[in-house]
Design an enzyme around this catalytic site. Structure first.
Site, short mmCIF file in Angstrom:
data_model
loop_
_atom_site.label_atom_id
_atom_site.label_comp_id
_atom_site.label_asym_id
_atom_site.label_seq_id
_atom_site.Cartn_x
_atom_site.Cartn_y
_atom_site.Cartn_z
N LYS A 54 -1.42 -1.27 -4.12
CA LYS A 54 -2.41 -0.20 -4.19
C LYS A 54 -1.64 1.11 -4.29
O LYS A 54 -0.92 1.50 -3.37
CB LYS A 54 -3.31 -0.19 -2.95
CG LYS A 54 -4.31 0.98 -2.94
CD LYS A 54 -5.08 1.08 -1.63
CE LYS A 54 -5.95 2.33 -1.61
NZ LYS A 54 -6.63 2.52 -0.31
N TYR A 112 0.86 -1.18 0.00
CA TYR A 112 0.00 0.00 0.00
C TYR A 112 0.90 1.23 0.00
O TYR A 112 1.49 1.59 1.02
CB TYR A 112 -0.92 -0.05 1.22
CG TYR A 112 -1.89 1.10 1.37
CD1 TYR A 112 -2.15 2.01 0.35
CD2 TYR A 112 -2.59 1.27 2.57
CE1 TYR A 112 -3.05 3.05 0.50
CE2 TYR A 112 -3.50 2.30 2.75
CZ TYR A 112 -3.72 3.19 1.71
OH TYR A 112 -4.62 4.22 1.87
#
Length: 307
Positions: A171, A142
Site C-alpha cells: 500500500k 504499508y
C-alpha cells in the site's frame, strides 16, 4: 478467508474504516459493525481496519483485536478483509498479525515501524521476521512516510517480494508518484499495489494497480468503489470525471488531521454516535468546521447520505 489463497482477487476499493468511539472514549464495537455493514451495502470491494484512519496508535492490542473480531463477524467472507497489524514494536506486530490470521483475515497490512527511522536493511529484516512467522498469510507492506518518517525503497520492496512468497503487495501512501512506478519496475507486474493517497488512486490504475485503500471511502463509499469499477470496465472518461468531482470531499478529509473531519461528517449523518477521536487528536475546531461544511456542500451529490 476465501481470498487468502488467491490474494490477486483483493482488488478495488478497500475501505479503511474509522474506529468509532463513544463520547467517553470507549471503543464502540456496535458502531463499528454498523459501519462495516454500511460499507459493504454501499459497494466497497473490501474492508480494512487499523491503518492510519483507524487511529491504531491510540489503541491497545486488545482493542485492536476486538475490532478485527467484530469486523469479521459482519464481513462473513463476503468481501476481502485486510486489517492493519503493524506497530512500532515487533512483539505487538507479531501478536496482532497472529490474531488476524486466526480470525480469518485474507491478508495483513503491516506498516513500516514508525519513530525509530530504521535503515533499509533494518526494514528488510523487520518484514522478513514477520514473513517467516506467518508463511501462509499474505502480507502487504504499508509505506506511509508522512506518518512513519521512513520511506521503504523500491529495491527493498523488490528484495522482499523476491525472497518471500507471502509478501504479495504494497500500500503506497506517498505523494511521490515516481515511487509507485519505480516499485512496479523493480518488482514486476505481479506485485499487488494499492494507493492510500486519494488523488493518486485513479492514476495508479493506469500503471496496473490493484485498487485503493482510501480514507474517502468512509464518507463516499459508493462513489469511490464506482470510480474503480468504471475504470476496470473500460469507461475511463467517466472514471476521470468522477475523480475530479470527488476533489472537494478529498479536501474535506484533510482540513484537520484525518480522521477527525470524516468522523464529524459521519456523526452529523447519523452513521456514528460520536465524533470522538483519541488524544493527541482533537475534534475539528470551529474554524475547521466552517471549511468542512463548505466542502461537504460542494461534494454533497457524491455523499451516501442526505445532509
Amino acid at each position: 478467508m476465501k481470498f487468502r489463497s488467491d490474494p490477486a482477487r483483493i482488488r478495488g476499493s478497500l475501505a479503511p474504516v474509522v474506529t468509532p468511539f463513544t463520547d467517553d472514549g470507549t471503543v464502540d464495537l456496535d458502531g463499528l459493525r454498523r459501519l462495516v455493514r454500511w460499507q459493504i451495502d454501499s459497494g466497497s470491494h473490501g474492508i480494512s481496519l487499523g491503518g492510519s484512519t483507524g487511529e491504531p496508535g491510540a489503541q491497545t492490542v486488545t482493542e485492536r483485536v476486538a475490532a478485527m473480531r467484530a469486523a469479521v463477524e459482519v464481513i462473513d467472507e463476503r468481501v476481502p478483509f485486510l486489517p492493519g497489524t503493524g506497530s512500532a514494536k515487533i512483539d505487538e506486530t507479531l501478536e496482532l498479525t497472529a490474531a488476524a490470521r486466526d480470525l480469518g483475515a485474507d491478508a495483513a497490512l503491516v506498516i513500516t515501524p514508525y519513530y525509530a527511522r530504521p535503515t533499509q536493511e533494518a526494514l528488510y529484516r523487520w518484514y522478513a521476521t514477520v514473513a517467516r512467522e506467518f508463511p501462509d498469510l499474505p502480507l502487504v507492506v504499508y509505506n506511509v512516510p508522512s506518518r512513519t518518517a521512513v520511506d521503504i525503497d523500491p529495491e527493498t520492496v523488490a528484495r522482499l517480494f523476491r525472497d518471500f512468497d507471502n509478501i504479495v503487495g504494497i500500500k503506497e501512501t506517498t505523494k511521490d508518484f515516481e515511487h509507485f512506478s519505480r516499485t512496479f519496475h523493480a518488482c514486476g507486474k505481479d506485485l499487488l499495489m494499492w494507493s492510500g493517497i486519494e488523488l493518486l488512486c485513479l492514476p495508479l490504475l493506469s500503471l496496473g494497480g490493484a485498487g485503493f485503500v482510501s480514507a474517502l471511502a468512509n464518507i463516499a463509499p459508493a462513489a469511490v468503489s464506482r470510480m474503480y469499477t468504471l475504470w476496470d470496465s473500460g469507461d475511463h472518461e467517466a472514471a476521470r470525471d468522477l475523480h475530479y468531482r470527488l476533489h472537494p470531499l478529498v479536501d474535506l478529509l484533510f482540513v484537520e488531521t484525518n480522521p477527525a473531519p470524516a468522523k464529524w461528517v459521519l456523526r452529523e449523518a447519523g452513521l456514528l454516535g460520536s465524533a470522538h477521536v483519541r488524544p493527541p487528536l482533537v475534534e475539528p475546531t470551529e474554524a475547521g468546521l466552517t471549511r468542512i461544511r463548505a466542502l461537504r456542500a460542494a461534494g454533497a451529490d457524491l455523499l451516501d447520505f442526505d445532509l
